[in-house]
Structures are given as structure tokens and as C-alpha cells.
Design an enzyme around this catalytic site. Structure first.
Site, short mmCIF file in Angstrom:
data_model
loop_
_atom_site.label_atom_id
_atom_site.label_comp_id
_atom_site.label_asym_id
_atom_site.label_seq_id
_atom_site.Cartn_x
_atom_site.Cartn_y
_atom_site.Cartn_z
N HIS A 38 0.87 -1.18 0.00
CA HIS A 38 0.00 0.00 0.00
C HIS A 38 0.90 1.24 0.00
CE1 HIS A 38 -2.68 3.00 1.91
NE2 HIS A 38 -3.69 2.24 1.55
N ASP A 79 3.39 -4.29 8.03
CA ASP A 79 2.18 -3.51 7.83
C ASP A 79 1.02 -4.47 8.08
OD1 ASP A 79 -0.07 -2.27 6.95
OD2 ASP A 79 0.74 -1.63 5.02
N GLN A 92 -4.18 -4.67 7.17
CA GLN A 92 -5.22 -5.58 6.67
C GLN A 92 -5.30 -6.88 7.46
OE1 GLN A 92 -7.60 -5.07 4.50
NE2 GLN A 92 -6.89 -3.04 3.92
N LYS A 105 -10.11 -0.11 10.83
CA LYS A 105 -10.39 -1.29 9.99
C LYS A 105 -10.77 -2.48 10.86
CE LYS A 105 -6.96 0.08 6.51
NZ LYS A 105 -7.65 0.43 5.27
N CYS A 124 -4.73 2.50 -3.56
CA CYS A 124 -3.48 3.03 -3.00
C CYS A 124 -2.33 2.05 -3.22
CB CYS A 124 -3.62 3.34 -1.52
SG CYS A 124 -4.82 4.62 -1.19
N1 PMP Z 1 -1.56 -0.65 4.65
C1 PMP Z 1 -2.53 -1.35 4.07
C2 PMP Z 1 -2.22 -2.73 3.57
C3 PMP Z 1 -3.81 -0.80 3.96
O1 PMP Z 1 -4.78 -1.50 3.37
C4 PMP Z 1 -4.05 0.49 4.46
C5 PMP Z 1 -5.41 1.13 4.34
N2 PMP Z 1 -6.06 0.93 3.15
C6 PMP Z 1 -3.00 1.16 5.06
C7 PMP Z 1 -1.77 0.57 5.15
C8 PMP Z 1 -3.17 2.54 5.61
O2 PMP Z 1 -4.13 2.57 6.58
P1 PMP Z 1 -4.64 3.97 7.14
O3 PMP Z 1 -5.19 4.71 5.95
O4 PMP Z 1 -5.68 3.59 8.12
O5 PMP Z 1 -3.47 4.62 7.72
#
Ligand code: PMP
Length: 424
Positions: free
Chosen positions: A138, A215, A218, A241, A381
Site C-alpha cells: 500500500h 504492515d 489488513q 479497519k 493506494c
Molecule cells: N496498509 C494497508 C495494507 C492498507 O490496506 C491500508 C489502508 N487501506 C494502510 C496501510 C493505511 O491505513 P490507514 O489509511 O488507516 O493509515
């Protein structure tokens, strides 16, 4: 489309461990209708919905307990501090039973990763060093490292994809070498659903003295997390999430790393002594929590963790495997639909990305929305991943504890109708 209304309303109990029909009643938003149809919420990978328990905890906090934390000498300040710090202990349990002082509250996973990039990164990375991530990251786990490389002259390396949408580790012994200082990888891809087996990669990273970051944005909401088992040095996740309010996430870091890192932001709370000439810092974790934190959101996040731990993360994972297997089976029967992600549910989570021949992913998402389905479309993203897949966007349906097999049936009906609508 007949099916959606009837079937989506009837929440089948889809798995042994979770009483889905019962728990759906905990989510008031599921009573909403969208465009005249019952809401089918398939966008939990972007942000999950919130149970009444979390919403009421927020209200109760503001109605009965709110004050600023840590510095007050009065009863409310003590209550707010106790509630806030209790969540730190809960979060420490949730990620495998670590020392609560190694859990830092951030706004979200993005801020947690940035904290590492700014604080640890600027102290430890210099020209000639290498940072290793993967193609499926991401942007939150790409952009901070690109920026750090720009600032320091370090090089960003990437693990490519294999043919099953996993990490291609054939060159891992070259990618991880004596110059590697950090290996930062997602445990679960938001765009492919892939679950990465990180421990063997981290073992190699540690063998060359590199630091590792997971990270877990998810993975943490959907499967058990144990930082000892993952053998990671840092782990980032977002509460929103995982049934929590927006505005509260965590960074876990090994104590010896956190102790040696400089602060990220400067201000109140994070100091010990301030003069105009010199500042000394508070101990970990407070050194990294400058200013008034998102107290209510952290307290709400604690209620979400209670809810998840009560359901059991193993049960949640089993439910999602079942619904994902069902969805993959049904979707793969459409010869005009392409799925991007592993076919084996043991190797993936519940975010299912696909494209429909002859229709733009955004059009599919809009068509589904007209029947009440909330799905996501776009690059998720993950622009470098989209490039590697040879697409600009996909449509993504992502499932969580409150989703049912009958909702998947209804989406498949709507997709078949969309295909006919857009077919040229
Ligand atoms: N890493 C991953 C794999 C994600 O899916 C996301 C959110 N889509 C993020 C990081 C970032 O999360 P946040 O926008 O809550 O900071």
C-alpha cells in the site's frame, strides 16, 4: 434484480464459530437502505463498520469521563487516563502479549509507519543502505520509504510478484544483503488479499542485521496477530479497519529500538525537562505521543478490541475463509470476470479484487451501488501493484464478520446484470 433485497436481508449464519445473524444486530448501520435496497457492506478493507458497543463506549466516554490524560490532578483526568492506558494493555494483548510500553498510539497505520521512517529511519539510514519492500505494498508502506531514500541517498528495493499473486522469493538472497537495513512488508495485501509468510523472510533480514516492519493494517482485523511469532521489530495497524473509530491506530516496536529512537513530534507530554537550550524526553511510549492524543477514539478502539477478542480472531478467520471460498467459487464461474489474487483461501484474506470484461471498475462499483452494495474501485493506494498487474484499477469486494453467503449471491446476480448492461 430481485435477489439482492430478499437475500441480503436474510443474514445466514455462515460459520460454526460466529453467529453472524446475531452479531449483525450489533451493527446499526446494516439497517440502512441505499438506493432503496438494504445496504450490503463489502468495503471493510477500506474501513469497517462499528458495533453499538463501540459507539456507546464513545458516547459514554464523552458523557461521563472526558478530561485530558496524564497531566490532570482531578478525578475525571484520572478516569480518562485509566481508560486510555487500559487500551494500551488490551492492544498489547491483542498483538500477542507484549509489554504495553512498547505500544504507541498513533492516528492510523500510515502515521505508525511514518513514525518509524522519520524517527528510526533518519537515525539509522544513510547513503548506500538498502530498504526492501514488495511490489504489493500500500502507498502507506511505499511513500515514507521513497521519501527517506530521497533524503538519505539510500536505495529502495522491491520483492516482485510470483504467478500466484504471492511474493516471488527466488532472488531473496540477493535482495537481502549486507546493505539491507530495513525490510518492511505487508502481512496481507489490501488489493490482492494475499497473506505473506513473513517469518522466513524476516529471519534472513535479521541474519544480516536488518530491522523488520509489518504492515498489519489488513491482517490484524481479520486473523490472529502475534509479534513474537512474526519475529518483527515494528508492526503498524489501524483501529478503524478493526471495528474501532477513525483516529486511533498503533505502532508496536521492540523496546530496545524504541528506547534508542529520537522523538517523532515535539510538544507536550513527550518531554521530561524543557529549557530554551535543551530538552530531555519522557520515557517510551510517551516520548512518541506528543500533544493531546485521540483519547475517545483510543477508548473506542479498546471496545472494538474487546468485541473482536470476544468473538475470537481464529473464528473470524474461519468465517472469512468460508465466505471468501464461496465468493471465489461463484465469481470464477463468470468467464468474463478476472480475479486478481490467490485462489487458495489458506493463502489469502477476504479482499477480492476483480475486473469485468468490457466495463470500467468504477462503472461496476457504481452499478453495484445502485443496488445497495458498497464495494471499492480504483488503484487501492497500490499504484505500483496495478502497474505490475497491467491494469489501472480493479473493483474490490471485501468481507468481514457481518457479511453472509447470501450477500455474495446477491452481488453475483447484480454483477451478471451489470455485465449485460455494459456489454457492447
Ligand atoms: N496498509 C494497508 C495494507 C492498507 O490496506 C491500508 C489502508 N487501506 C494502510 C496501510 C493505511 O491505513 P490507514 O489509511 O488507516 O493509515
Amino acid at each position: 434484480m430481485q435477489g439482492a433485497t430478499a437475500a441480503a436481508g436474510a443474514a445466514a449464519n455462515t460459520s460454526q464459530g460466529l453467529d453472524v445473524a446475531k452479531l449483525r444486530a450489533d451493527f446499526p448501520i446494516l439497517l440502512r437502505t441505499i438506493n432503496g435496497h438494504p445496504l450490503v457492506y463489502f468495503d471493510s478493507a477500506a474501513s469497517s463498520q462499528k458495533p453499538t458497543h463501540v459507539i456507546q463506549t464513545l458516547t459514554d466516554y464523552y458523557e461521563r469521563h472526558h478530561a485530558n490524560v496524564h497531566r490532570g490532578m482531578h478525578t475525571l483526568a484520572a478516569e480518562a487516563t485509566d481508560m486510555y492506558e487500559a487500551v494500551r494493555r488490551k492492544a498489547a494483548r491483542f498483538i500477542g502479549g507484549v509489554d504495553p510500553s512498547t505500544v504507541i498510539f498513533t492516528r492510523n497505520a500510515t502515521e505508525a509507519i511514518n513514525l518509524v521512517a522519520y524517527s528510526w529511519g533518519e537515525q539509522n539510514i544513510s547513503a548506500g543502505d538498502e530498504i526492501l519492500i514488495s511490489v504489493m505494498e500500500h502507498h502507506a508502506n511505499i511513500v515514507p520509504w521513497v521519501r527517506l531514500c530521497e533524503k538519505t541517498g539510500a536505495t529502495l528495493k522491491t520483492i516482485p510478484l510470483d504467478e500466484n499473486y504471492g511474493l516471488d522469493l527466488s532472488d531473496i538472497d540477493t535482495l537481502i544483503n549486507k546493505n539491507t537495513k530495513l525490510v518492511a512488508l505487508t502481512r496481507m495485501s489490501n488489493a490482492l488479499g494475499t497473506i505473506n509468510n513473513l517469518a522466513p523472510i524476516f529471519k534472513k533480514a535479521h541474519a544480516v542485521g536488518a530491522v523488520t516492519l509489518v504492515d498489519a493494517a489488513q491482517s490484524a482485523p481479520h486473523m490472529p496477530t502475534d509479534v513474537q511469532e512474526l519475529d518483527c521489530d515494528f508492526l503498524a495497524l489501524s483501529g478503524h479497519k478493526a471495528l474501532g473509530p477513525t483516529g486511533a491506530g498503533i505502532l508496536y516496536g521492540k523496546a530496545e529500538l524504541l528506547d534508542n529512537m529520537p522523538p517523532f513530534l515535539g510538544g507536550g507530554e513527550m518531554i521530561e525537562l524543557v529549557t530554551f537550550e535543551k530538552v530531555t524526553y519522557n520515557h517510551v511510549p510517551h516520548k512518541f505521543e506528543a500533544g493531546t492524543p485521540a483519547i475517545a477514539d483510543v477508548v473506542g478502539f479498546g471496545a472494538a478490541l474487546d468485541y473482536l477478542m470476544e468473538l475470537g480472531m481464529e473464528n473470524i478467520r474461519e468465517h472469512e475463509k468460508e465466505i471468501t471460498a464461496y465468493a471465489l467459487d461463484k465469481l470464477s464461474q463468470f468467464e468474463w470476470l478476472k480475479i486478481y489474487g490467490p485462489a487458495d483461501v489458506d493463502k489469502r484474506g477476504a479482499a477480492v479484487s476483480f475486473t469485468v470484461e468490457g466495463a470500467h471498475p468504477h462503472d461496476i462499483a457504481q452499478y453495484l451501488d445502485s443496488y445497495g452494495f458498497a464495494v471499492r474501485a480504483g488503484h487501492h493506494c497500490a499504484q505500483p501493484l496495478m502497474k505490475a498487474l497491467g491494469v489501472t484499477a480493479t473493483t474490490r469486494a471485501s468481507f468481514y464478520i457481518y457479511n453472509t453467503l447470501s450477500e455474495v449471491d446477491s452481488m453475483c446476480e447484480a454483477l451478471a446484470e451489470a455485465r449485460d448492461f455494459f456489454k457492447v
